[in-house]
Design a protein around this motif. Sequence first.
Motif, PDB file in Angstrom:
ATOM      1  N   GLN A  94      -0.943  40.713  20.063  1.00 22.24           N
ATOM      2  CA  GLN A  94       0.066  41.692  20.475  1.00 22.24           C
ATOM      3  C   GLN A  94       0.528  41.403  21.909  1.00 22.24           C
ATOM      4  N   PRO A  95       1.656  40.717  22.058  1.00 13.65           N
ATOM      5  CA  PRO A  95       2.141  40.336  23.401  1.00 13.65           C
ATOM      6  C   PRO A  95       2.294  41.507  24.360  1.00 13.65           C
ATOM      7  N   GLU A  96       2.714  42.680  23.851  1.00 10.91           N
ATOM      8  CA  GLU A  96       2.895  43.827  24.748  1.00 10.91           C
ATOM      9  C   GLU A  96       1.556  44.319  25.293  1.00 10.91           C
ATOM     10  N   LYS A  97       0.496  44.190  24.487  1.00 12.19           N
ATOM     11  CA  LYS A  97      -0.842  44.558  24.948  1.00 12.19           C
ATOM     12  C   LYS A  97      -1.343  43.551  25.993  1.00 12.19           C
ATOM     13  N   ARG A  98      -0.987  42.286  25.795  1.00 10.64           N
ATOM     14  CA  ARG A  98      -1.377  41.261  26.762  1.00 10.64           C
ATOM     15  C   ARG A  98      -0.714  41.525  28.107  1.00 10.64           C
ATOM     16  N   GLN A  99       0.551  41.916  28.079  1.00 14.89           N
ATOM     17  CA  GLN A  99       1.258  42.242  29.309  1.00 14.89           C
ATOM     18  C   GLN A  99       0.645  43.452  29.999  1.00 14.89           C
ATOM     19  N   LEU A 100       0.230  44.435  29.208  1.00 15.05           N
ATOM     20  CA  LEU A 100      -0.403  45.629  29.768  1.00 15.05           C
ATOM     21  C   LEU A 100      -1.709  45.259  30.460  1.00 15.05           C
TER      22      LEU A 100
END
Length: 247
Positions: A94-100
């Motif tokens: 999950q790229p958005e979780k990685r960014q978070l």
Amino acid sequence: MALMDKLIFLKLSTILGKMFLVGLTGGIASGKSTVVTLLQELGCAIIDADVIARQVVQPYFQAYRRIVHSFGPEILLESGEINREALGNIIFSQPEKRQLLNSITHPEIQKEMLKQILKYFVLGYRYVILDIPLLFESKMLTRFMKHTVVVYCDPQVQLSRLMHRNGLTQTEAEVRIFAQMPLAQKIKLADHIIDNSGDTEATKKQVLKLHAELENSLEFLMMRLLAIAATVGVGGLMYLLVQQLVR
């Protein structure tokens, strides 16, 4: 730029008047740890961002509380520490979780790195090597690097190494590799490339060559002269140089 980033920028700008930084990066299973070991054997000052990243997610750090709040208690081991494998499975898919996660940990990692840079500065090192897996992805630190180095290996070699090292299927390994910036792209951004596709001896020769270039570089001296010039002015700098020559 966030307030913490501004503070780090100002402190690093001051320190870098007397030393320079070398950014070392690569890709998952590209062999960066092998290169780091060789550089350590040569006596280089190295700051490992991965080691610091593991430190800042310990329960006594602020980042730990924010991670648990954002990702939930299911990522915790029975001991209360973060289950890195469980968290890794989330952020790789999950790229958005990685960014978070990066937004939580990166400021804390940068603060700890700054502390270690200060230590090597006090000890009189000409340069420090920063081992940063996401050097080009994060972008914040690249502005401070006098040199950037990428440890590269052939994509098929990288895939094979990762599958063997982590016990992953080909699909699982490919997901992790594709989650990162391609090595081919990192090569275009780097000043130096170490090709780790072959055996250790071939890699060692390249590391020795890089080490010699860094050791023989006078860039640290130029940075010191610029720092002095900014402090005493060009006229004062010329006076100091003349005094050194006539001694």
